[in-house]
Write an enzyme that holds these catalytic residues in place. Sequence first.
Site, short mmCIF file in Angstrom:
data_model
loop_
_atom_site.label_atom_id
_atom_site.label_comp_id
_atom_site.label_asym_id
_atom_site.label_seq_id
_atom_site.Cartn_x
_atom_site.Cartn_y
_atom_site.Cartn_z
N THR A 64 0.85 -1.20 0.00
CA THR A 64 0.00 0.00 0.00
C THR A 64 0.88 1.25 0.00
OG1 THR A 64 -1.69 -1.21 1.20
CG2 THR A 64 -1.87 1.19 1.23
N CYS A 121 -9.63 -7.11 1.65
CA CYS A 121 -9.79 -5.74 2.10
C CYS A 121 -11.21 -5.25 1.85
CB CYS A 121 -8.80 -4.83 1.37
SG CYS A 121 -7.26 -5.63 1.01
N1 PMP Z 1 -1.77 -4.65 -4.12
C1 PMP Z 1 -2.35 -5.84 -4.29
C2 PMP Z 1 -2.53 -6.38 -5.67
C3 PMP Z 1 -2.77 -6.57 -3.19
O1 PMP Z 1 -3.36 -7.75 -3.37
C4 PMP Z 1 -2.57 -6.04 -1.89
C5 PMP Z 1 -3.00 -6.79 -0.65
N2 PMP Z 1 -4.27 -7.32 -0.70
C6 PMP Z 1 -1.96 -4.79 -1.78
C7 PMP Z 1 -1.57 -4.13 -2.91
C8 PMP Z 1 -1.72 -4.15 -0.44
O2 PMP Z 1 -0.78 -4.86 0.29
P1 PMP Z 1 -0.54 -4.52 1.84
O3 PMP Z 1 -1.89 -4.61 2.49
O4 PMP Z 1 0.38 -5.56 2.31
O5 PMP Z 1 0.00 -3.15 1.91
#
Ligand code: PMP
Length: 396
Positions: free
Chosen positions: A74, A328
Amino acid sequence: MNPDWIYLDNNATTEPSTGVVGAMALALRQTWANASSSHAMGQEARQALAMARAQVAKMLSCKPAEVVFTSGATEANHMALRGAVGFNSRQGLVLSAGEHAGVQKLARHLKERQQVDVSWIGLNADGTLNMAQANALITSDVSLVSVMAANNETGVLMPIGELARLAHERGALLHVDATQLIGKLPFDFGKSGADLVSLSAHKFHGPKGVGALIVRQGLNWPALFMGTQERARRGGTENLPGILGMGAAAERLNLSPAQWLTQTRQQAHQRDTLEQGLKAALPGTVVFAGHAPRLPNTVYVRFGHVHADVVLNRLDRMGVMASSGAACSASGNEPSPVLMAMGVTREEALCAVRFSLSTHNTAQQIQTVLERLPLELAPLMAEHAPPIDQPTGVFA
Ligand code: PMP
């Protein structure tokens, strides 16, 4: 974790491997000094940090200096997109309609609050990227093109090489969110053609809260958090336990081409066993994006017209962990934007269930699901069958 549980939600997160847990424990017990301190303990921490950076660089075939550790994908995505605004005289951002929720929200924010010219490349009905639209939207006004390497819901692989060629031909940069691809398929930064790449350790058996943005050497990319660490590209005391855990996870992925092939084949075999087994036992099961090039671990289906919440509830009672799409945004009654972009109806999108496997899953676990789930779902599917004259969707 209850040993009888079956975890099939590996696109949400993965189980930390034993080596990762060991590396993190060591960092917490021994290498806990601040890596910026000049004393002996600080030096020891700095050395450990350099080792983890080299491990991550080796996994991605990039240079250690190109790795900027972040708190996850993110943050890396934010660093990429926000950094593009004002990076040069170009105004535009182009992303795909299938990007992760965090990227979508940020892009909408940049468009609405900062008047950034954002446009979206649509998806085709099979989940692939609409390349005719990509070709039209990537103009000489575009600063950054941001597309994921593999979709977190469908697992569909995006044509990164072709996008890199298009972007560079028109003077734009390419950011690739490779969060879902890394760990499941090999990724070579140099060969990919990308200028920036995001990744998150917990998607490849590392810890949560740590990731990286890979920044092509020579690209003086602005920091999101100002400070002195990470050569002033990311301020904040380094999360050494997380970073060392990520290094250990990366180390496990230093596979030869032959080893990758074996792992991919085994994974795809398990996926196909599950997918085909469900289709055979439960006629009316519809696979999303089943004909597109995709990750070897993802099964995205709907069981006729049975709502995902009902299926997940049954799975939960069986001790099987799955998801109704992206973790999410997995709760509530909002259909997946990815499926909507593929032209799936709202009603059918609300029935979507995702199983995502990892190398930690066993053939026995897949058999258990195949033996037990049809018994639960067959009566429900009969109950929710649409009237005879109602179309059942295009994803046969
Ligand atoms: N990009 C993609 C394609 C994801 O699948 C995810 C996690 N679901 C994220 C970004 C974000 O990752 P994080 O929550 O570890 O920051």
